[in-house]
Design a protein around this motif. Sequence first.
Motif, mmCIF file in Angstrom:
data_model
loop_
_atom_site.group_PDB
_atom_site.id
_atom_site.type_symbol
_atom_site.label_atom_id
_atom_site.label_comp_id
_atom_site.label_asym_id
_atom_site.label_seq_id
_atom_site.Cartn_x
_atom_site.Cartn_y
_atom_site.Cartn_z
ATOM 1 N N THR A 281 0.832 -1.202 0.000
ATOM 2 C CA THR A 281 0.000 0.000 0.000
ATOM 3 C C THR A 281 0.869 1.255 0.000
ATOM 4 O O THR A 281 0.586 2.225 -0.713
ATOM 5 C CB THR A 281 -0.940 0.009 1.220
ATOM 6 O OG1 THR A 281 -1.809 -1.128 1.155
ATOM 7 C CG2 THR A 281 -1.781 1.273 1.251
ATOM 8 N N ALA A 282 1.939 1.224 0.795
ATOM 9 C CA ALA A 282 2.874 2.354 0.804
ATOM 10 C C ALA A 282 3.533 2.520 -0.556
ATOM 11 O O ALA A 282 3.724 3.646 -1.045
ATOM 12 C CB ALA A 282 3.922 2.152 1.897
ATOM 13 N N VAL A 283 3.901 1.417 -1.186
ATOM 14 C CA VAL A 283 4.492 1.477 -2.527
ATOM 15 C C VAL A 283 3.488 2.065 -3.517
ATOM 16 O O VAL A 283 3.852 2.906 -4.362
ATOM 17 C CB VAL A 283 4.948 0.078 -2.982
ATOM 18 C CG1 VAL A 283 5.326 0.088 -4.467
ATOM 19 C CG2 VAL A 283 6.117 -0.401 -2.139
ATOM 20 N N PHE A 285 1.104 4.128 -2.898
ATOM 21 C CA PHE A 285 1.037 5.560 -2.636
ATOM 22 C C PHE A 285 2.218 6.287 -3.275
ATOM 23 O O PHE A 285 2.064 7.341 -3.899
ATOM 24 C CB PHE A 285 1.006 5.800 -1.123
ATOM 25 C CG PHE A 285 0.899 7.246 -0.734
ATOM 26 C CD1 PHE A 285 -0.276 7.951 -0.946
ATOM 27 C CD2 PHE A 285 1.979 7.903 -0.165
ATOM 28 C CE1 PHE A 285 -0.380 9.286 -0.581
ATOM 29 C CE2 PHE A 285 1.886 9.236 0.196
ATOM 30 C CZ PHE A 285 0.705 9.932 -0.014
ATOM 31 N N GLY A 286 3.405 5.706 -3.150
ATOM 32 C CA GLY A 286 4.586 6.315 -3.753
ATOM 33 C C GLY A 286 4.505 6.357 -5.268
ATOM 34 O O GLY A 286 4.894 7.353 -5.896
ATOM 35 N N VAL A 287 3.994 5.300 -5.872
ATOM 36 C CA VAL A 287 3.852 5.251 -7.326
ATOM 37 C C VAL A 287 2.872 6.311 -7.805
ATOM 38 O O VAL A 287 3.096 6.981 -8.824
ATOM 39 C CB VAL A 287 3.401 3.845 -7.762
ATOM 40 C CG1 VAL A 287 2.943 3.838 -9.223
ATOM 41 C CG2 VAL A 287 4.527 2.843 -7.566
ATOM 42 N N LEU A 289 2.169 9.129 -6.270
ATOM 43 C CA LEU A 289 2.835 10.432 -6.135
ATOM 44 C C LEU A 289 3.815 10.650 -7.278
ATOM 45 O O LEU A 289 3.929 11.765 -7.811
ATOM 46 C CB LEU A 289 3.560 10.517 -4.792
ATOM 47 C CG LEU A 289 2.704 10.720 -3.553
ATOM 48 C CD1 LEU A 289 3.589 10.797 -2.311
ATOM 49 C CD2 LEU A 289 1.841 11.969 -3.654
ATOM 50 N N TRP A 290 4.539 9.618 -7.659
ATOM 51 C CA TRP A 290 5.473 9.692 -8.782
ATOM 52 C C TRP A 290 4.734 10.071 -10.061
ATOM 53 O O TRP A 290 5.171 10.925 -10.824
ATOM 54 C CB TRP A 290 6.177 8.345 -8.919
ATOM 55 C CG TRP A 290 7.147 8.236 -10.058
ATOM 56 C CD1 TRP A 290 8.107 9.132 -10.433
ATOM 57 C CD2 TRP A 290 7.262 7.148 -10.977
ATOM 58 N NE1 TRP A 290 8.805 8.671 -11.521
ATOM 59 C CE2 TRP A 290 8.312 7.445 -11.875
ATOM 60 C CE3 TRP A 290 6.580 5.931 -11.115
ATOM 61 C CZ2 TRP A 290 8.686 6.589 -12.900
ATOM 62 C CZ3 TRP A 290 6.957 5.063 -12.127
ATOM 63 C CH2 TRP A 290 7.991 5.412 -13.009
ATOM 64 N N TRP A 291 3.569 9.417 -10.280
ATOM 65 C CA TRP A 291 2.771 9.777 -11.453
ATOM 66 C C TRP A 291 2.356 11.245 -11.390
ATOM 67 O O TRP A 291 2.420 11.967 -12.385
ATOM 68 C CB TRP A 291 1.522 8.898 -11.555
ATOM 69 C CG TRP A 291 0.563 9.459 -12.549
ATOM 70 C CD1 TRP A 291 0.613 9.330 -13.904
ATOM 71 C CD2 TRP A 291 -0.562 10.313 -12.280
ATOM 72 N NE1 TRP A 291 -0.405 10.032 -14.507
ATOM 73 C CE2 TRP A 291 -1.139 10.653 -13.528
ATOM 74 C CE3 TRP A 291 -1.130 10.818 -11.110
ATOM 75 C CZ2 TRP A 291 -2.268 11.477 -13.626
ATOM 76 C CZ3 TRP A 291 -2.248 11.635 -11.207
ATOM 77 C CH2 TRP A 291 -2.798 11.956 -12.457
#
Length: 421
Positions: A281-283, A285-287, A289-291
């Motif tokens: 789930t954290a990953v 979220f990071g993906v 944000l990256w997008w």
Amino acid sequence: MGTENRPAAIGPVHTTWARPAHTALPVTWALTRAAMLLLLALDETFPLGVGGVAREVHQLYARWAATLAQGTFPVGDPLWQYPPGAGPVLLAPDLLPGLTYFQGFVAMTLAADALVTYALVRGDRDPRGAWLWTAGLPLLLHIPLARYDVEVTALAVLALLTLHRAPRAAGGLAALGALVKVWPALVLLGVERGRTARQAWGAALGAAAAMLLVLTLAFRAPFSFLREQGGRGVQIESLGGTVLAGARMLGRPGRVRYRYGAMEFLGPQVGVVATASLALTAVAFGVLLWWRVRARRYSAATPYDAALCAVLMFTVTSRVISPQYLVWLLGLGAVCLTSRQTTQRPVALLVLAAAGVSALAYPVLYADVTGGTGTGLAVMVVRNALLLAAAVLSFRRLWAATAAKERESPLTGQSTQTTNI
């Protein structure tokens, strides 16, 4: 070209579709909802699978409403895991005159369902969105009528559909939805940078703060739900639960027990799987944000597509994937299909298929799912594979349309995307 210059036989979308839609869509909605009501009425006397779908309203929602009527949120109740905005929603059926709590709840849910259908079809929106919602929701049988997820989805759908015209109102609706069940906060992820984003996000923060203040003044212990979240395990219908179910069939120890309002796995591997789910789930979220940082090309459909993608990613990585979560995805998929610029048409079809399989998992074959039979495992593998495929495809298409680098074609001189889907 203005609509006045078009041939009368062509016309804009809403005029060409108006005649059949004004008859076919309402009739389809009425017939399918009547069938859902019939299943709900027969839930206990003629159970479809395990039956008892309506017990959550009778036994949980009604009990919580009685507590809320005394001016306090449920304290010390491990089943109460909802943000404070859920309180007024669950209290509302008791305020409808002449109806029992259950009747009021179902009436409120049908009203929210009708509102979503109307919002999807009004104006010149592509009719496929309204049809996806109208025909897709009954695939979940009578579950949507016995959960308050239709009301939450209505807030998210309205937020998205009003975003371009009234971003502040959209922000307020998204904030209200987030206070009811958290995930509608994601519908503002894809708002284009600039004034619209500032207006929508600013209104969301202001509305959330104001509503939290009102709820804190009106009720005691509005944040009691937080202490119950940490103890949740791995629900048998989640992706992690499917992994544990497969391991159990191979002989690894593990058992299933009702905890925190769901059937969860207990055993030596559960902690590892739960931690892995939280990490994923954290990953996710990071993906996302990256997008958000990399996105450069926006269309009118980008906020819709991003919302569906985000909720899909958080759903498939969650420790819990209850069947009513498909209500959210159907609503967001329907919003995507209202725009001809959407990238998510195949994703919406995968969500539709997943909804149909979800009804097999619960309630039709739920005894097999909880019992860990080969049939139960097969159903969950198919359902979760569809959701995982939908999440991956959704992000790939969103990235290709908005963030993938473009290069100039040596033949045409026009820019082309380097990522092909």
